[in-house]
Design a protein around this motif. Sequence first.
Motif, PDB file in Angstrom:
ATOM      1  N   CYS A  27       0.868  -1.180   0.000  1.00 41.61           N
ATOM      2  CA  CYS A  27       0.000   0.000   0.000  1.00 41.61           C
ATOM      3  C   CYS A  27       0.907   1.233   0.000  1.00 41.61           C
ATOM      4  O   CYS A  27       0.818   2.077  -0.869  1.00 41.61           O
ATOM      5  N   ARG A  44       3.604  -1.433  -7.714  1.00 38.33           N
ATOM      6  CA  ARG A  44       2.782  -0.354  -7.166  1.00 38.33           C
ATOM      7  C   ARG A  44       3.288   0.001  -5.765  1.00 38.33           C
ATOM      8  O   ARG A  44       3.901  -0.837  -5.080  1.00 38.33           O
ATOM      9  N   LYS A  95      -0.094   9.225   0.621  1.00 37.50           N
ATOM     10  CA  LYS A  95      -1.256   8.403   0.922  1.00 37.50           C
ATOM     11  C   LYS A  95      -2.469   9.213   1.344  1.00 37.50           C
ATOM     12  O   LYS A  95      -2.381  10.047   2.241  1.00 37.50           O
ATOM     13  N   HIS A 111      -8.411  -3.328  -2.207  1.00 38.50           N
ATOM     14  CA  HIS A 111      -9.239  -2.260  -1.640  1.00 38.50           C
ATOM     15  C   HIS A 111     -10.720  -2.607  -1.723  1.00 38.50           C
ATOM     16  O   HIS A 111     -11.518  -2.129  -0.917  1.00 38.50           O
ATOM     17  N   GLU A 161      -2.329  -5.552  -3.425  1.00 39.01           N
ATOM     18  CA  GLU A 161      -1.413  -5.106  -2.364  1.00 39.01           C
ATOM     19  C   GLU A 161      -0.698  -6.318  -1.761  1.00 39.01           C
ATOM     20  O   GLU A 161      -1.333  -7.286  -1.334  1.00 39.01           O
ATOM     21  N   ASP A 190      -3.066  -0.538   5.491  1.00 36.80           N
ATOM     22  CA  ASP A 190      -3.779  -1.615   4.775  1.00 36.80           C
ATOM     23  C   ASP A 190      -3.165  -3.011   4.917  1.00 36.80           C
ATOM     24  O   ASP A 190      -3.234  -3.821   3.981  1.00 36.80           O
ATOM     25  N   GLN A 244      -5.540  -6.197   4.327  1.00 39.30           N
ATOM     26  CA  GLN A 244      -5.913  -6.603   2.958  1.00 39.30           C
ATOM     27  C   GLN A 244      -4.704  -6.975   2.101  1.00 39.30           C
ATOM     28  O   GLN A 244      -4.852  -7.275   0.922  1.00 39.30           O
TER      29      GLN A 244
HETATM   30 MN    MN Z   1      -3.990   0.679   0.230  1.00 38.44          MN
END
Ligand code: MN
Length: 336
Positions: free
Chosen positions: A102, A126, A131, A272, A298, A309, A312
């Motif tokens: 993330c 990524r 953020k 997400h 992620e 995050d 996730q």
């Molecule tokens: Mn994220």
Amino acid sequence: MIVILKRGTQEREVEPIYKMLEECGIIAQEITGETTRMIGMAGDTSGISEDSILCFPCVERIMRVQEPYKLAGRKFHPEESVFDIGGQKIGGGHFAVMAGPCSVESEEQILAIAAAVKDSGASFLRGGAFKPRTSPYAFKGLGLEGLELLVMAKRKTGMPIVTEIMSSEYLDAFAELADVIQIGARNMQNFTLLSQVGALKKPVLLKRGLSSTIEELLMAAEYIMAGGSSEVILCERGIRTFETATRNTLDVSAVPVLKAKSHLPVVIDPSHATGYWYYVEPMALAATAAGADGLMLEVHNNPELALCDGAQSVTPQVFHRIMNKVGRVREAIASS
Ligand code: MN
Ligand code: PEP
């Protein structure tokens, strides 16, 4: 409005049309199909009479486009777009996986995750340097230092980087350092930012807003394209519904709907969308089966310690498994 040209039209016959459109402030784009050649027009065409265009001998006919998104729409561009970004292709049958944390947290973290996702077959790295956090007290990213660390990871792995811009203050840095500029869900309708990012003429990953319709997503893409960029990747990342069992509700139908309405590549972000790492795999497979052009996932090498995050984020091991299964789903579809 689309102008259909007669077969065998010469370049010098089309030039005066482009000149006239430019003088009227219209964005004109050539569309070349297998047998037809057309000029698509975007912008305020109300000042242009059809007769003035039909006067040109090379014009066969004119078609009005109903949808408000012209540059992003299929009518304007019947074939699927394929983008080649730093040697990685996406769209029109080319599938790309964008993976990484993330947020960029440290040199050690980003280099380890980049190497792991590359090994498992990811094509883009990524990672967030800036953020968008709901709480003003939460970790908001390393800023420019994070961007530099992503560049370092790119140098080591060769993977182009996808990273989110939040403010026009950093346009120059993103223009120089990012391969794909991400517009996050919360900025999908920040129209000033959309136009400014479009003007950089770089590839853009546009995420669907939290409560945005598909038409609003396509209109946001239109802003970027009208600004100057022709490479916009659409990303469905879950929308707000009454359901609270998952962080958002993944709209898998956005894949076929967007692909019917637009020529732009469509990517799904199941991280997400679901908010829980154990739901990421089934949704990644569903998105692949639905015909997505890629995934954004992620991945964290230490999810329980992630600054953002973690719940996730899948581990590199789970990511590897997902990549294998995604590959098998793609093979099954290709041979069906
Ligand atoms: Mn994220
Ligand atoms: C992200 O990709 O890190 C992100 C913040 O996503 P979204 O804008 O979809 O919430």
